[in-house]
Every structure is written in C-alpha cells, then in structure tokens.
Design a protein around this motif. Structure first.
Motif, PDB file in Angstrom:
ATOM      1  N   ALA A 180     -62.447 -60.914 -42.444  1.00  0.00           N
ATOM      2  CA  ALA A 180     -63.835 -60.608 -43.068  1.00  0.00           C
ATOM      3  C   ALA A 180     -64.893 -61.441 -42.463  1.00  0.00           C
ATOM      4  O   ALA A 180     -65.948 -60.975 -42.301  1.00  0.00           O
ATOM      5  CB  ALA A 180     -63.303 -60.960 -44.687  1.00  0.00           C
ATOM      6  N   ARG A 181     -64.539 -62.711 -42.304  1.00  0.00           N
ATOM      7  CA  ARG A 181     -65.720 -63.645 -41.650  1.00  0.00           C
ATOM      8  C   ARG A 181     -66.172 -63.140 -40.192  1.00  0.00           C
ATOM      9  O   ARG A 181     -67.194 -62.914 -39.819  1.00  0.00           O
ATOM     10  CB  ARG A 181     -65.209 -64.959 -41.382  1.00  0.00           C
ATOM     11  CG  ARG A 181     -64.965 -65.701 -42.759  1.00  0.00           C
ATOM     12  CD  ARG A 181     -64.830 -67.187 -42.869  1.00  0.00           C
ATOM     13  NE  ARG A 181     -63.554 -67.508 -41.867  1.00  0.00           N
ATOM     14  CZ  ARG A 181     -62.367 -67.757 -42.482  1.00  0.00           C
ATOM     15  NH1 ARG A 181     -62.300 -67.510 -43.736  1.00  0.00           N
ATOM     16  NH2 ARG A 181     -61.205 -67.864 -41.596  1.00  0.00           N
ATOM     17  N   ARG A 182     -65.050 -62.354 -39.631  1.00  0.00           N
ATOM     18  CA  ARG A 182     -65.499 -61.957 -38.088  1.00  0.00           C
ATOM     19  C   ARG A 182     -66.142 -60.516 -38.560  1.00  0.00           C
ATOM     20  O   ARG A 182     -67.330 -60.121 -37.757  1.00  0.00           O
ATOM     21  CB  ARG A 182     -64.304 -61.415 -37.307  1.00  0.00           C
ATOM     22  CG  ARG A 182     -63.684 -62.774 -36.864  1.00  0.00           C
ATOM     23  CD  ARG A 182     -62.341 -62.346 -36.117  1.00  0.00           C
ATOM     24  NE  ARG A 182     -62.025 -63.807 -35.343  1.00  0.00           N
ATOM     25  CZ  ARG A 182     -61.167 -63.852 -34.346  1.00  0.00           C
ATOM     26  NH1 ARG A 182     -60.872 -62.693 -33.833  1.00  0.00           N
ATOM     27  NH2 ARG A 182     -60.917 -65.033 -34.043  1.00  0.00           N
ATOM     28  N   ALA A 183     -66.007 -59.790 -39.387  1.00  0.00           N
ATOM     29  CA  ALA A 183     -66.667 -58.585 -39.644  1.00  0.00           C
ATOM     30  C   ALA A 183     -68.142 -58.529 -40.094  1.00  0.00           C
ATOM     31  O   ALA A 183     -69.256 -58.045 -39.795  1.00  0.00           O
ATOM     32  CB  ALA A 183     -65.989 -57.795 -40.627  1.00  0.00           C
ATOM     33  N   GLU A 184     -68.288 -60.110 -40.795  1.00  0.00           N
ATOM     34  CA  GLU A 184     -69.791 -60.360 -41.291  1.00  0.00           C
ATOM     35  C   GLU A 184     -70.383 -61.023 -40.147  1.00  0.00           C
ATOM     36  O   GLU A 184     -71.655 -61.474 -40.230  1.00  0.00           O
ATOM     37  CB  GLU A 184     -69.637 -61.345 -42.397  1.00  0.00           C
ATOM     38  CG  GLU A 184     -68.754 -60.564 -43.560  1.00  0.00           C
ATOM     39  CD  GLU A 184     -68.443 -61.782 -44.740  1.00  0.00           C
ATOM     40  OE1 GLU A 184     -68.913 -63.001 -44.558  1.00  0.00           O
ATOM     41  OE2 GLU A 184     -68.091 -61.394 -45.608  1.00  0.00           O
ATOM     42  N   GLY A 185     -69.680 -61.354 -39.101  1.00  0.00           N
ATOM     43  CA  GLY A 185     -70.533 -61.712 -37.720  1.00  0.00           C
ATOM     44  C   GLY A 185     -70.584 -63.657 -38.035  1.00  0.00           C
ATOM     45  O   GLY A 185     -71.450 -64.133 -37.395  1.00  0.00           O
ATOM     46  N   VAL A 186     -69.751 -64.141 -39.082  1.00  0.00           N
ATOM     47  CA  VAL A 186     -69.916 -65.557 -39.326  1.00  0.00           C
ATOM     48  C   VAL A 186     -69.192 -66.284 -38.071  1.00  0.00           C
ATOM     49  O   VAL A 186     -69.614 -67.475 -37.810  1.00  0.00           O
ATOM     50  CB  VAL A 186     -69.328 -65.961 -40.480  1.00  0.00           C
ATOM     51  CG1 VAL A 186     -69.190 -67.255 -40.864  1.00  0.00           C
ATOM     52  CG2 VAL A 186     -70.098 -65.139 -41.520  1.00  0.00           C
TER      53      VAL A 186
ATOM     54  N   THR B 299     -69.479 -64.740 -31.359  1.00  0.00           N
ATOM     55  CA  THR B 299     -70.646 -65.305 -32.446  1.00  0.00           C
ATOM     56  C   THR B 299     -71.242 -66.833 -31.821  1.00  0.00           C
ATOM     57  O   THR B 299     -72.095 -67.245 -32.550  1.00  0.00           O
ATOM     58  CB  THR B 299     -69.896 -65.459 -33.694  1.00  0.00           C
ATOM     59  OG1 THR B 299     -68.894 -66.492 -33.301  1.00  0.00           O
ATOM     60  CG2 THR B 299     -69.478 -64.354 -34.294  1.00  0.00           C
ATOM     61  N   PHE B 300     -70.546 -67.187 -30.756  1.00  0.00           N
ATOM     62  CA  PHE B 300     -71.220 -68.522 -30.200  1.00  0.00           C
ATOM     63  C   PHE B 300     -71.056 -69.806 -31.510  1.00  0.00           C
ATOM     64  O   PHE B 300     -71.999 -70.440 -31.693  1.00  0.00           O
ATOM     65  CB  PHE B 300     -72.628 -68.266 -29.738  1.00  0.00           C
ATOM     66  CG  PHE B 300     -72.514 -67.197 -28.540  1.00  0.00           C
ATOM     67  CD1 PHE B 300     -72.015 -67.815 -27.516  1.00  0.00           C
ATOM     68  CD2 PHE B 300     -73.094 -66.187 -28.743  1.00  0.00           C
ATOM     69  CE1 PHE B 300     -71.960 -66.687 -26.408  1.00  0.00           C
ATOM     70  CE2 PHE B 300     -73.202 -65.412 -27.827  1.00  0.00           C
ATOM     71  CZ  PHE B 300     -72.351 -65.661 -26.564  1.00  0.00           C
ATOM     72  N   THR B 301     -69.908 -69.576 -32.219  1.00  0.00           N
ATOM     73  CA  THR B 301     -69.456 -70.728 -33.038  1.00  0.00           C
ATOM     74  C   THR B 301     -68.703 -71.643 -32.626  1.00  0.00           C
ATOM     75  O   THR B 301     -67.821 -71.370 -31.736  1.00  0.00           O
ATOM     76  CB  THR B 301     -69.171 -70.285 -34.545  1.00  0.00           C
ATOM     77  OG1 THR B 301     -67.959 -69.273 -34.164  1.00  0.00           O
ATOM     78  CG2 THR B 301     -70.158 -69.244 -34.864  1.00  0.00           C
ATOM     79  N   ARG B 302     -68.477 -73.094 -33.179  1.00  0.00           N
ATOM     80  CA  ARG B 302     -67.492 -73.879 -32.786  1.00  0.00           C
ATOM     81  C   ARG B 302     -66.963 -74.620 -34.047  1.00  0.00           C
ATOM     82  O   ARG B 302     -68.023 -75.397 -34.632  1.00  0.00           O
ATOM     83  CB  ARG B 302     -67.948 -74.740 -31.379  1.00  0.00           C
ATOM     84  CG  ARG B 302     -68.256 -73.941 -30.363  1.00  0.00           C
ATOM     85  CD  ARG B 302     -66.818 -73.575 -29.594  1.00  0.00           C
ATOM     86  NE  ARG B 302     -67.125 -73.307 -28.475  1.00  0.00           N
ATOM     87  CZ  ARG B 302     -67.245 -71.753 -28.213  1.00  0.00           C
ATOM     88  NH1 ARG B 302     -67.228 -71.035 -29.055  1.00  0.00           N
ATOM     89  NH2 ARG B 302     -67.312 -71.353 -26.942  1.00  0.00           N
ATOM     90  N   HIS B 303     -65.956 -74.824 -34.320  1.00  0.00           N
ATOM     91  CA  HIS B 303     -65.367 -75.752 -35.121  1.00  0.00           C
ATOM     92  C   HIS B 303     -65.012 -77.132 -34.451  1.00  0.00           C
ATOM     93  O   HIS B 303     -64.127 -76.947 -33.670  1.00  0.00           O
ATOM     94  CB  HIS B 303     -64.161 -75.230 -35.913  1.00  0.00           C
ATOM     95  CG  HIS B 303     -64.354 -74.152 -36.864  1.00  0.00           C
ATOM     96  ND1 HIS B 303     -64.770 -72.815 -36.513  1.00  0.00           N
ATOM     97  CD2 HIS B 303     -64.664 -73.995 -38.381  1.00  0.00           C
ATOM     98  CE1 HIS B 303     -64.966 -72.224 -37.681  1.00  0.00           C
ATOM     99  NE2 HIS B 303     -65.224 -72.858 -38.734  1.00  0.00           N
TER     100      HIS B 303
END
Length: 146
Positions: A72-78, A83-87
């Motif tokens: 769901a987070r992927r579908a929202e683009g989060v 998405t160029f995000t990093r934890h």
C-alpha cells in the motif's frame, strides 16, 4: 571429547557475535527492502505471526498484513523502487537471550535522495527477534517517532 570451560566460553562468545550480526543484517535488509527491494524478500524477514506497530497507524498483525501495508505504501508512492527514499538505521544495541533477542535502534527516513535529501521523520525501533529454521526473523516491531 570434553571441552574445557575456556573453550566453551569462546564458543559461547562466537555464537553470541554471530547472532548479533545476523540480527543486525535483518534490520538492515528490512530497511533496504522497504526502499528498493522485493516485497517477498521483505516479508521473509518477519515471522508468520509478526506484529508491526506505530502510534497513529493501525497495528499490522501477521506477515501478510505487514507485506500488504508495504504494498500500500508503494502504491501511494511513499516508499519502494523509484521513490528515492532511504531508511537509515543506526545506533543499534542487541541483547540475545537464547532463541530470542531484542534490538533497539534509531531510524531516519529521507525522501528526494536523488537530488537534495530531506529528512522527513525519525525515531526509534524496539524490535523483538526469534530464531527460526530460516534464521533470525523479526517477530515484533514497535516504532516511536521523534
């Protein structure tokens, strides 16, 4: 052959170090899979009965619910590939007791990492792990922000 206490202590310390490294790798793989990995690989890092909780978000109970929330987070683009995000997870302290362990760590979540990274949130994880036939898996993640 009977081992002397010194040899038993060395074996104990080696196993403890191997367990801690295994747990640290699970923590790292969860972060990496969340940002850019495969959701099946992500799910395999959790026990079947795992729970994932964060204030203000419904608790996820069970591996499939955790994977579905990731989807769901992927579908929202989060989060997820593209998405160029990093934890980023650091300051990890692990305590192993037999076939269970607790790890406490700090996390930071960045967006826009391909251009000018922006720190969007940060907090702490309190993770409980269980040794399984597949190795160490995350059984419970409690997430706090701030």
């Amino acid at each position: 052959m009977h081992r002397v206490p010194e040899e038993e202590n060395i074996l104990y310390e080696l196993q403890k170090a191997a367990d801690e490294l295994g747990i640290r790798n699970v923590i790292s793989r969860i972060a990496r899979c969340s940002d850019a990995g495969d959701l099946a690989d992500y799910g395999a890092l959790f026990t079947e009965d795992a729970s994932w909780s964060m204030r203000g978000v419904p608790v996820k109970k069970g591996r499939q619910a955790i994977v579905d929330a990731g989807a769901a987070r992927r579908a929202e683009g989060v989060t997820g590939p593209g998405t160029f995000t990093r934890h980023l997870v650091d300051t990890v302290a692990v305590t192993v007791e037999g076939d269970t362990a607790v790890a406490e760590s700090y996390w930071q979540f960045f967006t826009d990492t391909a251009a000018a990274p922006v720190l969007r949130s940060m907090g702490a994880y309190r993770d409980t792990f269980r040794r399984t036939p597949s190795g160490w898996q995350l059984a419970e993640r409690l997430i706090t922000s701030g």
